[in-house]
Structure formats: C-alpha cells, structure tokens
Motif scaffolding. Structure first.
Motif, PDB file in Angstrom:
ATOM      1  N   ALA A  56      -3.565  36.229  65.076  1.00 49.43           N
ATOM      2  CA  ALA A  56      -3.105  35.114  65.900  1.00 49.43           C
ATOM      3  C   ALA A  56      -2.289  34.141  65.055  1.00 49.43           C
ATOM      4  O   ALA A  56      -2.685  33.774  63.940  1.00 49.43           O
ATOM      5  CB  ALA A  56      -4.304  34.407  66.530  1.00 49.43           C
ATOM      6  N   SER A  57      -1.176  33.715  65.594  1.00 48.62           N
ATOM      7  CA  SER A  57      -0.293  32.825  64.842  1.00 48.62           C
ATOM      8  C   SER A  57       0.636  32.106  65.810  1.00 48.62           C
ATOM      9  O   SER A  57       0.937  32.605  66.899  1.00 48.62           O
ATOM     10  CB  SER A  57       0.523  33.623  63.829  1.00 48.62           C
ATOM     11  N   ASP A  58       1.085  30.921  65.395  1.00 45.64           N
ATOM     12  CA  ASP A  58       2.049  30.172  66.208  1.00 45.64           C
ATOM     13  C   ASP A  58       3.485  30.577  65.886  1.00 45.64           C
ATOM     14  O   ASP A  58       4.410  30.085  66.528  1.00 45.64           O
ATOM     15  CB  ASP A  58       1.886  28.666  65.961  1.00 45.64           C
ATOM     16  N   ALA A  59       3.646  31.435  64.910  1.00 49.24           N
ATOM     17  CA  ALA A  59       4.995  31.833  64.512  1.00 49.24           C
ATOM     18  C   ALA A  59       5.650  32.671  65.604  1.00 49.24           C
ATOM     19  O   ALA A  59       4.991  33.421  66.327  1.00 49.24           O
ATOM     20  CB  ALA A  59       4.952  32.618  63.209  1.00 49.24           C
ATOM     21  N   GLU A  60       6.954  32.542  65.719  1.00 46.66           N
ATOM     22  CA  GLU A  60       7.711  33.306  66.706  1.00 46.66           C
ATOM     23  C   GLU A  60       8.211  34.631  66.141  1.00 46.66           C
ATOM     24  O   GLU A  60       8.571  35.528  66.896  1.00 46.66           O
ATOM     25  CB  GLU A  60       8.915  32.499  67.201  1.00 46.66           C
ATOM     26  N   SER A  65       8.747  28.314  77.247  1.00 47.37           N
ATOM     27  CA  SER A  65       9.749  27.232  77.320  1.00 47.37           C
ATOM     28  C   SER A  65      10.146  27.043  78.769  1.00 47.37           C
ATOM     29  O   SER A  65      10.235  27.986  79.544  1.00 47.37           O
ATOM     30  CB  SER A  65      10.978  27.584  76.474  1.00 47.37           C
ATOM     31  N   LYS A 101       7.788  31.217  72.088  1.00 48.03           N
ATOM     32  CA  LYS A 101       6.883  30.240  72.681  1.00 48.03           C
ATOM     33  C   LYS A 101       7.333  29.958  74.114  1.00 48.03           C
ATOM     34  O   LYS A 101       8.522  29.996  74.417  1.00 48.03           O
ATOM     35  CB  LYS A 101       6.902  28.938  71.869  1.00 48.03           C
ATOM     36  N   HIS A 135       7.474  37.806  63.306  1.00 44.92           N
ATOM     37  CA  HIS A 135       6.498  38.474  62.447  1.00 44.92           C
ATOM     38  C   HIS A 135       7.161  39.726  61.862  1.00 44.92           C
ATOM     39  O   HIS A 135       7.654  40.580  62.602  1.00 44.92           O
ATOM     40  CB  HIS A 135       5.257  38.885  63.242  1.00 44.92           C
ATOM     41  N   THR A 149       7.609  36.802  69.277  1.00 41.38           N
ATOM     42  CA  THR A 149       6.706  36.233  70.281  1.00 41.38           C
ATOM     43  C   THR A 149       7.188  34.817  70.610  1.00 41.38           C
ATOM     44  O   THR A 149       6.665  33.837  70.084  1.00 41.38           O
ATOM     45  CB  THR A 149       5.265  36.191  69.752  1.00 41.38           C
TER      46      THR A 149
END
Length: 477
Positions: free
Chosen positions: A449-453, A472, A470, A455, A468
């Motif tokens: 799990a990560s907030d990064a868009e 909008s 976010k 990977h 991934t």
C-alpha cells in the motif's frame, strides 16, 4: 502598358523582398523565445509519434478517417530525425508564414511598426500553440501554407489566385482548415477591392474546397473502397440527418465554441471576452472607414465559421480549438488594420489602439510561454523512468493509465499510448501496454500500500511499471 505593369510588379517584389527578411528574423526569434521550454525536448502527442518514427502503417487509418494523404506521404520518408530538429523546422515554417503574411497584407508602403506588430500578434495565436504539439505530422502541410504566403509577397493577386486551387487541394490533405489560411492570404493580398471581385474570390475558394473534398473522397474510394471520409468512432460522431438531427447536435456546436473561447482566452474570464469584443470593435471601425476591406475580412471569417458550424451540426463532432487558427488570422489582421487607420492622425484612439496591440501580444506571449511549460513534469519524470528501462535487459510491462497521474494531467496527455511511445523515443525499447494487450502480459504484480502514483518493480529481468492515479474531480476538455 504590359512592360510598365511588369516594372511595377518587379519594384513591388523587390520592396517586399527587402522587408520580408528582417520581419522573418524578428518573427523567428519571437517564435523560439515563445516555445523556449519546449524547444530542446518538444512535447509530442501520442498520435503524432508515427510521424516522428516515420511509421506509415501506423498512420494509414488517418487517410480514411481524416483524409490526410499528404501527411501519409510524409510518413514514407524512412528518415528519422531528432524531435527538436523537427520542432525547430515546424516553428521556422510558422515564422515564415507569419512574416510573409504580415508583409503581403500590409504592403511595401506600410510603416514597419505595423507590419512587425501584425507578425508578432500572429505568433501568439493560441490555436497554433495547441496544434504545434502535432508538429511532426504537420510539417509538410505547414510548408505548403508557408510557401503560398511567401509567393504572395512576389506575385500579383491575379497570379496568386491562379495557384489557389492547387494549394487548396494539397493543403486540405494535410489539415482540414489549412485552406482557410490560403484564403486569408488572398484576401490580405487584394488591393483593388470590389463586390464583384469578392464574389469571384469566394466562388473560386469554395469551388477549390469542393474539388479538394472530392479529390480525397475519390482517393478513399480507390484505395479503401469508401467514397467519403467516415468519422472515426473515437470522436463519437452523431450525424445530423434532417432538421431533427441538426437540432440534436446544437449542444456540440455550443461546446465547440465554448472550448474555443476558453482556450483563446487562456482560461481567464476577462481575457475570454476581450478578444471577441476587440474584434467586433475593430470590424466596426473598418466598416466606417474602409467598408470594402471590412467586407472582405468579414467574409473570410464567415467562411471559416460556417465550415466549423457544418462539421459540428452535420457530422455531430466537437471541433477542437486547435482548428481555429483561421479565426486568429482574421482577428489579427482586422485589429491591426483598424488601429493603423486610427493612427493616421495623432488622436487618442490611435494611441490606445497601439497600446492595446502591445498589451495583447505581451499577455498572450507570457501565457503561451507558461502553457508550453506545463509538460515539464512529464518530460522530467519520463526521463527518469527511461533510465530504468535502459537498465532492463528483459521486457517492460506497463499497467494502468499514465495519462491520469498528476504529471500526465498537467501536460494534457490524451492516451495511455503516450508513455510507450515516449519510452521508445528515449530508449529505443518497446514497452508493452498491458491494458491494451492483457493476454501478452503476466499477472499484475502485488505491491505494498502506498500513496505513490508510480511504482517501478523488477521481477527477474523484467521491469513492471504500475500507475495508480489518485482520484480526481478534474475533467479533460
């Protein structure tokens, strides 16, 4: 009599030849300054990459759905040159068109100030900025338009009109609205104006345009077996059959002009209303002081807008703002001529008009310069990803839509296909877009799990790029 006319033409050509060179130099410098952030690593739209790679098969469908036969021939060149060189060539051709148009329109007797200001006002055309991101594809078409403008500096109006049908047919096969730029050149070049002459010019242009359409239709019939240019499904056309169909397409016409005015005004409400207001004001000045000239310019604008309305209502498509270059051409010439007339004395209106011209050039120059920089994050991010791709011996798999991440949205990326093309441009390697061909890709790898868009994962000798975006609320217009 013939010899005297020949001498006059020769003298005029010599005067405009001397004037064209410095105006072109000024315009070229301005174009390079305006596009400075985009010059060394120009932004390329995803469907412009086939032209960059000289990949004719990838462009083939546009001959059917858009009639781009001249551009298809350009794709057959088999020579791949750097993107920056192609962009420099495109901007040089645009500068040549702008400079030649200004010189031909203002004439050798005009004050140099107005000629240069007209050229600079044309340089900051918002629609041209939008379409310039397809520079690889449009080089041959713009070359045709620029050549016609340069010829207008040395040929008589009658000679130019003899050439008009040929140039209309050829330029139409590059971009649908390019012929309107040729019409603008003919109108600007006309000195002996009359109702009869205007009617003849309009008839000549319309006939030439019809022949251009029929030529493309015939080519499609011979090659594709379809007499016409069927609109591609991705444009979501809703053909307007009868009065009911046309009425149903009115919202698309409204959206066409809403988008156009928004982009022309750089998204700022005061600027959105400024350009139409100034145009109407200038046209009114010409109507009172030079009525025939006003009629010529208004007729050219009306032809362009009519073609736009027909596309929106009859074909049921939204005409993109980049197709409205003709509007800015007629707007610029109308406003500059109105200010020139008002400046014949030393009155207040002339001074206000000249200051207004400089204000528009300055404001739009800054805004378009910043607009070219909206792709900076995308360019820098893709270069970092390209380093990982170069270090990968095996395949590269892309999952998710890179156009929806923050950098992609800011740059206005229009398709997930843009990333594989961009990586190929930077590395020469082909990345697999797994959303497009899922059967050729392994299962999507698990990630923490990560907030990064973005990977980047490695498994064996393969590189996995996962996007991934976010959530909008932004929508693309």
């Amino acid at each position: 009599m013939t010899a005297a006319v020949g001498r006059q033409l020769a003298m005029r050509a010599e005067a405009e030849r001397l004037q064209l060179a410095p105006v072109f130099l000024i315009t070229l410098v301005a174009a390079f300054l305006l596009t400075g952030q985009n010059l060394l690593d120009p932004m390329i739209r995803h469907d412009d990459y086939p032209a960059f790679f000289a990949d004719a098969p990838a462009f083939w469908n546009k001959t059917l759905h858009e009639g781009r036969w001249l551009n298809y021939i350009w794709h057959l060149r088999e020579v791949v040159t750097p993107a920056w060189l192609n962009f420099v060539l495109y901007q040089s051709l645009w500068a040549a068109f702008v400079a030649a148009f200004a010189v031909a329109a203002m004439g050798p007797g005009a004050q140099r100030w107005f000629t240069v200001v007209l050229a600079l006002l044309l340089v900051v055309c918002p629609s041209e900025m939008l379409i310039s991101l397809w520079f690889n594809t449009l080089i041959p078409g713009l070359a045709v338009v620029a050549l016609f403008a340069v010829l207008a500096c040395y040929l008589s109006s009658a000679q130019l009109r003899w050439l008009l049908p040929i140039f209309v047919i050829v330029s139409f096969m590059a971009y649908t609205t390019y012929p309107l730029l040729l019409l603008a050149i003919c109108i600007a070049r006309t000195r002996d104006r009359s109702i009869r002459d205007l009617a003849g010019l309009m008839l000549l242009f319309c006939a030439s345009f019809v022949v251009a359409v029929l030529t493309v239709y015939t080519l499609n019939w011979q090659v594709h077996g379809v007499f016409g240019v069927p609109v591609a499904d991705w444009r979501e056309p809703t053909a307007g059959d009868g009065i009911g169909g046309i009425i149903a397409n009115l919202p698309k016409l409204g959206e066409t002009f809403t988008l156009f005015l928004n982009r022309t005004g750089i998204g700022y409400p005061p600027l959105i209303g400024l350009i139409p207001f100034v145009y109407i004001l200038a046209l009114n000045v010409l109507r009172k002081r030079a009525p025939l000239e006003a009629l010529y310019l208004a007729a050219g604008m009306a032809i362009g807008l009519a073609l736009t309305v027909v596309q929106a209502l009859k074909l049921g498509v939204i005409v993109p703002p980049r197709a409205f270059i003709f509007f800015w051409i007629f707007f610029a010439l109308t406003v500059v001529r109105a200010v020139q007339i008002l400046s014949e004395g030393e009155g207040l209106y002339g001074r206000l008009g000249r200051n207004l011209l400089l204000l528009i050039i300055g404001v739009w120059f800054i805004q378009l310069f910043l607009a070219y920089g909206q792709s900076n994050d995308w360019r820098s991010d893709t270069k970092l990803w390209a380093q990982e791709v170069r270090a990968t011996e095996g395949p590269v798999y892309v999952y998710g839509d890179s156009s929806k991440i923050a950098a992609g949205l800011k740059a206005g990326i229009q398709s997930y296909k843009a990333l594989p093309f961009r990586l190929k441009q930077l590395t020469g390697k082909t990345a697999v877009a797994c959303d497009e061909v899922p059967d050729t890709c392994p299962s999507r790898p698990d990630m923490t799990a990560s907030d990064a868009e973005v990977h980047l994962l490695r498994e064996g000798n393969a590189l996995f790029m996962l996007f991934t975006p976010k959530p909008s609320d932004e929508t693309e217009d």
